[in-house]
Design a protein around this motif. Structure first.
Motif, PDB file in Angstrom:
ATOM      1  N   ASP A 200      -0.923 -17.286   1.477  1.00 29.40           N
ATOM      2  CA  ASP A 200      -0.062 -17.790   2.556  1.00 29.40           C
ATOM      3  C   ASP A 200       1.104 -16.850   2.817  1.00 29.40           C
ATOM      4  O   ASP A 200       1.488 -16.630   3.972  1.00 29.40           O
ATOM      5  CB  ASP A 200       0.459 -19.179   2.204  1.00 29.40           C
ATOM      6  CG  ASP A 200      -0.635 -20.238   2.257  1.00 29.40           C
ATOM      7  OD1 ASP A 200      -1.729 -19.929   2.764  1.00 29.40           O
ATOM      8  OD2 ASP A 200      -0.389 -21.360   1.773  1.00 29.40           O
ATOM      9  N   ARG A 201       1.678 -16.296   1.745  1.00 27.80           N
ATOM     10  CA  ARG A 201       2.841 -15.419   1.913  1.00 27.80           C
ATOM     11  C   ARG A 201       2.476 -14.142   2.646  1.00 27.80           C
ATOM     12  O   ARG A 201       3.192 -13.701   3.552  1.00 27.80           O
ATOM     13  CB  ARG A 201       3.427 -15.115   0.533  1.00 27.80           C
ATOM     14  CG  ARG A 201       4.709 -14.300   0.570  1.00 27.80           C
ATOM     15  CD  ARG A 201       5.407 -14.364  -0.771  1.00 27.80           C
ATOM     16  NE  ARG A 201       6.463 -13.383  -0.836  1.00 27.80           N
ATOM     17  CZ  ARG A 201       6.506 -12.362  -1.679  1.00 27.80           C
ATOM     18  NH1 ARG A 201       5.528 -12.194  -2.551  1.00 27.80           N
ATOM     19  NH2 ARG A 201       7.514 -11.515  -1.680  1.00 27.80           N
ATOM     20  N   LEU A 202       1.365 -13.512   2.270  1.00 29.33           N
ATOM     21  CA  LEU A 202       0.949 -12.294   2.949  1.00 29.33           C
ATOM     22  C   LEU A 202       0.523 -12.598   4.384  1.00 29.33           C
ATOM     23  O   LEU A 202       0.850 -11.841   5.308  1.00 29.33           O
ATOM     24  CB  LEU A 202      -0.196 -11.620   2.194  1.00 29.33           C
ATOM     25  CG  LEU A 202      -0.749 -10.334   2.807  1.00 29.33           C
ATOM     26  CD1 LEU A 202       0.359  -9.294   3.009  1.00 29.33           C
ATOM     27  CD2 LEU A 202      -1.862  -9.760   1.951  1.00 29.33           C
ATOM     28  N   SER A 203      -0.183 -13.693   4.596  1.00 24.83           N
ATOM     29  CA  SER A 203      -0.609 -14.058   5.940  1.00 24.83           C
ATOM     30  C   SER A 203       0.590 -14.316   6.840  1.00 24.83           C
ATOM     31  O   SER A 203       0.611 -13.894   8.005  1.00 24.83           O
ATOM     32  CB  SER A 203      -1.499 -15.307   5.883  1.00 24.83           C
ATOM     33  OG  SER A 203      -1.919 -15.678   7.181  1.00 24.83           O
ATOM     34  N   ALA A 204       1.618 -14.985   6.306  1.00 27.97           N
ATOM     35  CA  ALA A 204       2.823 -15.256   7.101  1.00 27.97           C
ATOM     36  C   ALA A 204       3.523 -13.955   7.479  1.00 27.97           C
ATOM     37  O   ALA A 204       3.993 -13.787   8.616  1.00 27.97           O
ATOM     38  CB  ALA A 204       3.761 -16.176   6.320  1.00 27.97           C
ATOM     39  N   TRP A 205       3.606 -13.026   6.535  1.00 28.68           N
ATOM     40  CA  TRP A 205       4.216 -11.715   6.808  1.00 28.68           C
ATOM     41  C   TRP A 205       3.420 -10.956   7.865  1.00 28.68           C
ATOM     42  O   TRP A 205       3.979 -10.405   8.817  1.00 28.68           O
ATOM     43  CB  TRP A 205       4.279 -10.922   5.513  1.00 28.68           C
ATOM     44  CG  TRP A 205       4.492  -9.439   5.652  1.00 28.68           C
ATOM     45  CD1 TRP A 205       3.549  -8.464   5.558  1.00 28.68           C
ATOM     46  CD2 TRP A 205       5.736  -8.771   5.901  1.00 28.68           C
ATOM     47  NE1 TRP A 205       4.104  -7.226   5.724  1.00 28.68           N
ATOM     48  CE2 TRP A 205       5.453  -7.377   5.944  1.00 28.68           C
ATOM     49  CE3 TRP A 205       7.041  -9.197   6.085  1.00 28.68           C
ATOM     50  CZ2 TRP A 205       6.438  -6.430   6.158  1.00 28.68           C
ATOM     51  CZ3 TRP A 205       8.035  -8.237   6.299  1.00 28.68           C
ATOM     52  CH2 TRP A 205       7.731  -6.885   6.336  1.00 28.68           C
ATOM     53  N   HIS A 206       2.116 -10.947   7.710  1.00 30.03           N
ATOM     54  CA  HIS A 206       1.203 -10.272   8.636  1.00 30.03           C
ATOM     55  C   HIS A 206       1.390 -10.832  10.047  1.00 30.03           C
ATOM     56  O   HIS A 206       1.575 -10.069  11.014  1.00 30.03           O
ATOM     57  CB  HIS A 206      -0.228 -10.510   8.135  1.00 30.03           C
ATOM     58  CG  HIS A 206      -1.296  -9.747   8.836  1.00 30.03           C
ATOM     59  ND1 HIS A 206      -1.648  -8.457   8.512  1.00 30.03           N
ATOM     60  CD2 HIS A 206      -2.136 -10.123   9.849  1.00 30.03           C
ATOM     61  CE1 HIS A 206      -2.648  -8.049   9.284  1.00 30.03           C
ATOM     62  NE2 HIS A 206      -2.969  -9.050  10.101  1.00 30.03           N
ATOM     63  N   ASP A 207       1.385 -12.154  10.178  1.00 31.51           N
ATOM     64  CA  ASP A 207       1.466 -12.780  11.500  1.00 31.51           C
ATOM     65  C   ASP A 207       2.855 -12.653  12.113  1.00 31.51           C
ATOM     66  O   ASP A 207       2.991 -12.407  13.319  1.00 31.51           O
ATOM     67  CB  ASP A 207       1.076 -14.257  11.405  1.00 31.51           C
ATOM     68  CG  ASP A 207      -0.384 -14.455  11.028  1.00 31.51           C
ATOM     69  OD1 ASP A 207      -1.159 -13.474  11.131  1.00 31.51           O
ATOM     70  OD2 ASP A 207      -0.743 -15.576  10.619  1.00 31.51           O
ATOM     71  N   ALA A 231      -4.191  -6.216  22.960  1.00 27.70           N
ATOM     72  CA  ALA A 231      -5.580  -6.658  22.799  1.00 27.70           C
ATOM     73  C   ALA A 231      -6.453  -5.632  22.105  1.00 27.70           C
ATOM     74  O   ALA A 231      -7.601  -5.934  21.759  1.00 27.70           O
ATOM     75  CB  ALA A 231      -6.181  -6.994  24.167  1.00 27.70           C
ATOM     76  N   ASN A 232      -5.938  -4.427  21.865  1.00 25.46           N
ATOM     77  CA  ASN A 232      -6.751  -3.348  21.300  1.00 25.46           C
ATOM     78  C   ASN A 232      -5.944  -2.585  20.252  1.00 25.46           C
ATOM     79  O   ASN A 232      -5.274  -1.594  20.557  1.00 25.46           O
ATOM     80  CB  ASN A 232      -7.208  -2.377  22.397  1.00 25.46           C
ATOM     81  CG  ASN A 232      -8.139  -3.016  23.387  1.00 25.46           C
ATOM     82  OD1 ASN A 232      -9.353  -3.000  23.227  1.00 25.46           O
ATOM     83  ND2 ASN A 232      -7.570  -3.568  24.465  1.00 25.46           N
ATOM     84  N   HIS A 233      -5.996  -3.055  19.020  1.00 24.38           N
ATOM     85  CA  HIS A 233      -5.228  -2.407  17.962  1.00 24.38           C
ATOM     86  C   HIS A 233      -5.723  -2.887  16.614  1.00 24.38           C
ATOM     87  O   HIS A 233      -6.501  -3.851  16.521  1.00 24.38           O
ATOM     88  CB  HIS A 233      -3.741  -2.733  18.098  1.00 24.38           C
ATOM     89  CG  HIS A 233      -3.412  -4.164  17.798  1.00 24.38           C
ATOM     90  ND1 HIS A 233      -3.524  -5.163  18.739  1.00 24.38           N
ATOM     91  CD2 HIS A 233      -3.013  -4.787  16.649  1.00 24.38           C
ATOM     92  CE1 HIS A 233      -3.195  -6.321  18.201  1.00 24.38           C
ATOM     93  NE2 HIS A 233      -2.886  -6.125  16.933  1.00 24.38           N
ATOM     94  N   CYS A 234      -5.245  -2.219  15.563  1.00 29.22           N
ATOM     95  CA  CYS A 234      -5.481  -2.696  14.200  1.00 29.22           C
ATOM     96  C   CYS A 234      -4.147  -2.954  13.531  1.00 29.22           C
ATOM     97  O   CYS A 234      -3.122  -2.374  13.907  1.00 29.22           O
ATOM     98  CB  CYS A 234      -6.309  -1.698  13.387  1.00 29.22           C
ATOM     99  SG  CYS A 234      -5.512  -0.108  13.076  1.00 29.22           S
ATOM    100  N   GLN A 235      -4.155  -3.854  12.574  1.00 28.75           N
ATOM    101  CA  GLN A 235      -2.973  -4.137  11.760  1.00 28.75           C
ATOM    102  C   GLN A 235      -3.404  -4.147  10.307  1.00 28.75           C
ATOM    103  O   GLN A 235      -4.321  -4.886   9.926  1.00 28.75           O
ATOM    104  CB  GLN A 235      -2.337  -5.479  12.127  1.00 28.75           C
ATOM    105  CG  GLN A 235      -1.093  -5.787  11.284  1.00 28.75           C
ATOM    106  CD  GLN A 235      -0.438  -7.110  11.635  1.00 28.75           C
ATOM    107  OE1 GLN A 235      -0.955  -7.880  12.447  1.00 28.75           O
ATOM    108  NE2 GLN A 235       0.704  -7.397  11.016  1.00 28.75           N
ATOM    109  N   LEU A 236      -2.752  -3.324   9.491  1.00 28.35           N
ATOM    110  CA  LEU A 236      -3.105  -3.164   8.091  1.00 28.35           C
ATOM    111  C   LEU A 236      -1.889  -3.516   7.236  1.00 28.35           C
ATOM    112  O   LEU A 236      -0.825  -2.915   7.390  1.00 28.35           O
ATOM    113  CB  LEU A 236      -3.549  -1.728   7.819  1.00 28.35           C
ATOM    114  CG  LEU A 236      -4.645  -1.179   8.754  1.00 28.35           C
ATOM    115  CD1 LEU A 236      -4.927   0.283   8.427  1.00 28.35           C
ATOM    116  CD2 LEU A 236      -5.918  -2.000   8.656  1.00 28.35           C
TER     117      LEU A 236
END
Length: 462
Positions: A200-207, A231-236
């Protein structure tokens, strides 16, 4: 940073010749006679010092005041890998290879740039004297000495424990990688099941980081990109985990990222590195509070989007929190105007398997390096790719994939948590677990740890 790049992304070396400067990582040299024995000995000293600093660059054609040197040679063939290989072999131990790149500046002239790799488990020492003067004293370099970079910047011999301490630490970390690899081979190289709280913590940071980025993109009034970036990108993203918690002093974030960048380039180096803390005022990374209301921990943030009228290769956006959370968002290299021109394919129509795998490998290498430096015991990852539907597998020059394979699904998110020894010993498998599910959407069934290992030599292009 001027956009002077090849189709495989080589760009930030241009910054070295467009904005020449001397730092602990960079040594400027005028045009010299590379056949001169004294000049070779002096270059060997600088190469040893840069290697013992963790790697760096020799940039030729500039004075110490950053101005362009006069009396430019009519041709630059002497500035070659063989030339510098012979210098290293003659004067230094253990021997290693320097790469040489002829980099064209935005103004037009070409300048030689020598990339010096980091030392390994042993520091680099001098094994031979430079030519002796009339009094019998060696010139340029002295056998038995170990050289490091010192403020000035200068390349000088180690004198005491204060000089030895950072060099020994880097050697220990390098040797630790070998030890961790041995330990990791005995560890099941599978992703651990993270706790719900960690997920949850990593997902919250990511979002939350993605939402902050979308607001920045929306405010970039001059943004010009061939396809909609949102609409066209990556997130790592990744998060360092430890039973004791990870706490990085905010003032240490920039130097730690600079050190990590040098180490990661031994595994992945295309010239456009993740989490690179640029220093030019208009694109320099800066500290921000985590949340828009001014609350939360300190976060080092880099925004290359600006108003959208950027002069960089990729409008990256990244954040690095003082508790070891990191994320980077970037549009696809395949959609850049230069890529469209060179490949003859329209933006948004294709995806490079090598780039997907290589960028995931860079993320894993970066996370491992920062974990080793900041006390992380495990690392959790979350990676997302958007804008996949309708794209077809293709690649930049040198790789042929069977054509006609396109994705029907538009996005893919992968996640996993691994112990640091596994990230050292079996990083090919980690990268495969995080990246291969993306390529499977294209009917790509050949993505394995073995494929990652086979592609790995291509990840260092400079």
């Amino acid at each position: 940073m001027a956009e002077q790049e090849t189709s495989d992304g080589r760009i930030d070396l241009t910054d070295l010749v467009d904005y020449p400067r001397e730092t602990l990582d960079i040594e400027l040299k005028t045009w010299i006679d590379l056949a001169d024995k004294i000049a070779q000995a002096k270059l060997a000293r600088h190469i040893a010092a840069l290697a013992n600093h963790g790697g760096g660059y020799l940039v030729f054609g500039f004075r110490d005041d950053q101005s362009v040197a006069e009396e430019r040679p009519t041709e630059l063939s002497a500035y070659s890998r063989d030339t510098f290989g012979k210098i290293v072999t003659r004067y230094l131990t253990p021997a290693f290879q320097c790469d040489v790149e002829l980099v064209r500046s935005s103004a037009g002239p070409v300048f030689p740039v020598v990339r010096v790799p980091s030392h390994g488990p042993m520091p680099v020492g001098a094994k031979a004297d430079g030519p002796h003067d009339a009094k019998g004293q060696p010139q340029g370099i002295r056998a038995g000495a170990y050289y490091i970079r010192k403020p000035g910047p200068k390349s000088e011999a180690v004198l005491g424990m204060e000089d030895w301490q950072p060099l020994i630490r880097r050697c220990v970390l390098s040797d630790r990688d070998s030890l961790l690899a041995d330990i990791g081979r005995a560890v099941q190289p599978r992703a651990e099941r993270p706790s719900v709280a960690e997920t949850d913590r990593l997902s919250a940071w990511h979002d939350a980081s993605a939402e902050r980025w979308r607001r920045i993109v929306a405010g970039a009034a001059a943004l010009r990109w061939p396809v909609p970036i949102v609409a066209n990108h990556c997130q790592l993203s990744y998060m360092l985990l430890s039973e004791a918690g990870v706490a990085i002093p905010p003032g240490d974030l920039r130097p730690l990222l600079e050190q990590a960048n040098r180490e990661v380039r031994q595994t992945v180096f295309t010239g456009w590195s993740m989490f690179y803390p640029f220093t030019r005022p208009e694109i320099a990374a800066a500290l921000h509070p985590e949340h828009d209301d001014g609350t939360g921990i300190d976060v080092l943030e880099s925004n290359l989007i600006g108003d959208g009228n950027f002069d960089t290769s990729l409008p990256d956006y990244w954040r690095y929190a003082a508790d070891g959370r990191a994320t980077i968002l970037r549009p696809y290299r395949e959609d850049r105007p230069r890529s469209v021109q060179e490949q003859g394919r329209s933006a948004g129509s294709w995806l490079s398997p090598e780039t997907v795998i290589r960028e995931t490998a860079e993320l894993v290498a970066h996370a491992r390096t920062m974990a080793e430096r900041c006390g992380g015991e495990r690392v959790a990852f979350r990676c997302s790719w958007r804008g996949l539907a309708g794209r077809e597998i293709d690649d930049f020059g040198g790789i042929y994939w069977s054509p006609g394979r396109s994705a029907q699904a538009d996005q893919r998110t992968t996640a996993g948590t691994w112990e640091v020894p596994v990230l050292v010993a079996d990083w090919h498998s980690v990268v495969a677990e995080l990246s291969c599910p993306v390529l499977s959407l294209f009917g790509f069934r050949d993505c394995t740890a073995e494929l990652v290992a086979g592609l790995a030599p291509r990840f260092v292009k400079l």
